[in-house]
Design an enzyme around this catalytic site. Structure first.
Site, PDB file in Angstrom:
ATOM      1  N   CYS A 150      14.089 -43.848  40.220  1.00  0.00           N
ATOM      2  CA  CYS A 150      13.865 -43.000  39.045  1.00  0.00           C
ATOM      3  C   CYS A 150      13.782 -43.883  37.804  1.00  0.00           C
ATOM      4  O   CYS A 150      14.169 -45.052  37.813  1.00  0.00           O
ATOM      5  CB  CYS A 150      14.998 -41.991  38.903  1.00  0.00           C
ATOM      6  SG  CYS A 150      16.558 -42.696  38.378  1.00  0.00           S
TER       7      CYS A 150
ATOM      8  N   GLY B 296       9.614 -49.672  41.666  1.00  0.00           N
ATOM      9  CA  GLY B 296      10.634 -49.773  40.624  1.00  0.00           C
ATOM     10  C   GLY B 296      10.561 -48.639  39.613  1.00  0.00           C
ATOM     11  O   GLY B 296       9.600 -47.856  39.589  1.00  0.00           O
ATOM     12  N   HIS B 297      11.556 -48.598  38.753  1.00  0.00           N
ATOM     13  CA  HIS B 297      11.664 -47.480  37.806  1.00  0.00           C
ATOM     14  C   HIS B 297      10.533 -47.469  36.786  1.00  0.00           C
ATOM     15  O   HIS B 297      10.073 -48.503  36.345  1.00  0.00           O
ATOM     16  CB  HIS B 297      13.016 -47.455  37.103  1.00  0.00           C
ATOM     17  CG  HIS B 297      13.500 -48.743  36.522  1.00  0.00           C
ATOM     18  ND1 HIS B 297      14.654 -48.831  35.802  1.00  0.00           N
ATOM     19  CD2 HIS B 297      12.994 -50.003  36.574  1.00  0.00           C
ATOM     20  CE1 HIS B 297      14.844 -50.068  35.430  1.00  0.00           C
ATOM     21  NE2 HIS B 297      13.860 -50.808  35.878  1.00  0.00           N
ATOM     22  N   SER B 298      10.116 -46.250  36.471  1.00  0.00           N
ATOM     23  CA  SER B 298       9.088 -45.999  35.448  1.00  0.00           C
ATOM     24  C   SER B 298       7.684 -46.472  35.836  1.00  0.00           C
ATOM     25  O   SER B 298       6.805 -46.534  34.972  1.00  0.00           O
ATOM     26  CB  SER B 298       9.466 -46.635  34.104  1.00  0.00           C
ATOM     27  OG  SER B 298      10.672 -46.091  33.633  1.00  0.00           O
TER      28      SER B 298
ATOM     29  N   SER C 168       8.062 -50.287  35.557  1.00  0.00           N
ATOM     30  CA  SER C 168       7.158 -49.961  34.449  1.00  0.00           C
ATOM     31  C   SER C 168       5.719 -50.426  34.638  1.00  0.00           C
ATOM     32  O   SER C 168       4.960 -50.489  33.664  1.00  0.00           O
ATOM     33  CB  SER C 168       7.685 -50.532  33.123  1.00  0.00           C
ATOM     34  OG  SER C 168       8.966 -50.022  32.864  1.00  0.00           O
TER      35      SER C 168
END
Lengths: 342, 342, 342
Positions: A217, A238-240, A258
């Site tokens: 998340c 990975g996140h984002s 990201s």
């Protein structure tokens, strides 16, 4: 199914063979049996046509076949026609509406009438489970998760709080959707201070997620997997990150946080993508490569770090002889004495 | 929360803006909204300050801002201050003491009064579960496992026999702690004979283990993850490894057996560490690199096999043109005829 | 156990020490205690013999020892003898026949009398569970799965429909056997159309599968892991692969579809194998390498893409100085002016 019906359903035309021939299944060239249809997509396997036991074959518009004892269906894309045949012969099993008595469903969860929820499934507070969803045993759905209609969640999956799964998705066994992103700040004593991971993961419609894959998340905001993307086993997102529509991510690939993966991108197996970058639409990154830079649309890249695939092919060819090159260079250097100008 | 209170709690000072400004949350520059505080840590994103909708921003002591309509908090480390703000706005949810009736807890297990044990959790013989531990659904805890106070075990985790988890740890979904090490001897018939894996895994306090990560037990003795180490998703830690304090291991990294990873080491994504070696304190190994040798304290390494990062940067720059270099070398060789001396 | 008995059971002979000496366990040189037996397999650790606290040691036929206060057992292969000793001191725990009341077993499943089935295990329709099988908690067995005698299935494992597990297998925690292969055809709108994955996975006898490892079923036909193969954690085996007998596949290695890995092959950690190829018998591919071509029997390969290990060692040695080589080459080029012939 009669050959003529199969031709019609796969947008192909009978070039050779009896329209009433019965076809009962589909399989690859090497394992197809009598009564089955096969296909040729890669000319490398053309010699196998002589030996296949299949009764029919999908061929493209130029490929010829010398045997008379095999029916031939012409298709623009034999692989696609074969896939459609296989889907006809192996329709998905129907969902049987029932909720196993051992399932633990919080009273605040909204669960549609016709879902299949198997043994030991746990569903948290305020979840929404739409029509025709199928959840296999030992799945854990945390609070406030939404699962869209017709989606299938296989055993052992964990769906973390606030995640959204679209319609017609398949999440394979033991995948994890919405685990905490990996984010820490270093404090004054050089220890890691955890950055709260308060966002969620949104998976749009028609997405498939492989076994054991983990999608983190966002710290704030969301990680998003868009419509039609396909993700293989043991992938790390990975996140984002944002995965655009129809991207295809092969096994054991990893994305740091990201990053944005463009539409129809293909990341082959064990690829690595660093954080905060953009991989353009229709890019292909070959197996085991890695990039820490943005990639323009349509590029084919290879290597660690990745660069143009054709240049890489030249570089790796030379690399095999690099020991020899180093020797040659030392020899040349000796024979061309250092000039004063150097 | 008032800006002045936030400043105090994040060890920062108000450089610009109203001390009574209400800040309600924190988010990154690109997604922060009115009423939120953001931060700038990387000068690359300085241009985004002009466009952010945030009401306040953490800046370091030298960065300037031209806008008057954004409050500015000076912080020695804006990222750390932002992390603290985020932690203030998103405190961890409190453990609600309860044991779900479907949890299967062996009668010999010692379970503290105030733990949260969710549905379908299985806890084996002689386990010890300390105060304020939270175990999500479908977790399996084998015999003789100890879980220290305040630790959180997410759904789908397996904790194998004899493992010890310290205090304040987080084990994310579907991680496996204490699976058998991968060890075989070849017998007289060239078949593999399994070496018993009789040791355990000890995880000290304040450790976080990512989703899907596997940590093998030792054959004899222990695998140890020391205080404050952080391990990302899908990491493999081989038997008898030691991870020293505050080491950070990114996703999909793998360690073979018996290696020691020093304090504050950073292993980036998809790194490989061979067996029986020592990576010194404060080492950084960049993504996709691998080492089969000891690494001295403080080194930054890259490549397969890994060597000094600066040398590697030169080597990879040259590698892109290696095909051309090979051609040049052949041309030079031709023009400088072989001498008798060679 | 008396030293003489241990010698007999490990096919070794007493070279030094009292035949009646009591040995109570086995451990590595560095951690063995008084009353334990250790071993020396790698001459690198010879100096540790001076310091070990072990009471006895397995040595090969040429190694000498200066200490008189340690018993010496001569063995052709000290590592194998040590493994046998360890197996004697740590016999596998016996299966206790019982079925936990929370296990959900379909009425059509055939389950032998003496199995151990733990809490929250779910077993589907028409499964066959043979004698002495042990299934740990929270395992999901889909329909029509067969598990052969003496096999152990650890917690969190998912066995998908139609898979077959042989006798004496160990499947570690959270492994997934029989998840869908990753196969799609591109349709006319450039979207991915799922190819049905209708085959299964067959695991023969004496196979061990690591934690978190995923083995995909075939689209049509089978994926097969043959007798005695050992697979480590977090490995990905694509659809329709065949792993031949006694192959050893280390952690985080990935195989694309339809490849064949020969007998006794060793794939070290994080290796990648492309699709539709054959790796010959007795091949070794070193860590982090990858091949997209067939490999002949007995080769040792390294690199991405992989080539002969000795050549690779020369190439990587030169690669460290590639920046310098490029500079030297430019200097030589300048000093040897372009001839008209070039």
């Amino acid at each position: 199914m009669k050959l003529s019906t199969l031709a019609e359903k796969t947008s192909s035309t009978i070039k050779q063979g009896d329209a009433d021939l019965e076809i009962k299944s589909a399989a690859g060239l090497d394992i197809a049996e009598n009564g089955e249809i096969t296909f040729l997509a890669n000319p490398k396997y053309t010699p196998q046509i002589k030996e296949t036991r299949a009764s029919a074959i999908f061929l493209n518009e130029t490929e010829t076949v010398e045997r008379q004892d095999i029916a031939v269906l012409r298709a623009k894309d034999p692989y696609l026609a074969y896939t459609r045949a296989l889907r006809i012969f192996h329709p998905e099993s129907e969902t049987i509406a029932f909720i196993h008595p051992t399932a633990v469903i919080h009273e605040t969860a909204e669960v549609a009438q016709d879902v299949e929820i198997n043994a030991n499934v746990v569903i948290g507070k305020n979840c929404v489970i739409e029509n025709n969803v199928r959840i296999f045993p030992n799945v854990t759905v945390y609070d406030k998760v939404k699962i869209g209609k017709n989606s299938v969640i296989h055993s052992g999956v964990s769906l973390r709080e606030n995640c959204e799964i679209g319609a017609n998705c398949i999440i394979h066994n033991n995948a994890v959707i919405g685990s905490d992103g990996f984010g820490y700040a270093k404090d004054e004593e050089k220890r890691w201070l955890k950055i709260p991971q308060t966002g969620n993961v949104v998976i749009e419609d028609d997405v498939e997620i492989g076994a054991g894959t983990c999608i983190d998340c966002a710290s704030v905001g969301e990680t998003r997997i868009k419509r039609g993307a396909k993700i293989d086993n043991l992938v790390q997102i990975g996140h984002s990150c944002t995965i655009e529509e129809d991207a295809l991510i092969c096994a054991q690939t990893g994305l740091a946080g990201s990053s944005v993966i463009g539409k129809r991108v293909i990341l082959a197996g064990q690829v690595g993508i660093a954080g905060h970058l953009r991989v353009g639409d229709d890019v292909v990154i070959t197996a085991k490569s890695a990039t820490s830079h943005d990639v323009a649309d349509g590029k084919i890249l290879s290597g660690i770090p990745a660069f143009d695939n054709r240049d890489w092919l030249r570089s790796i060819a030379a690399f095999r002889r690099l020991g020899e090159m180093a020797q040659t260079l030392r020899r040349l250097e000796k024979r061309l004495p250092e000039s004063d100008a150097d």
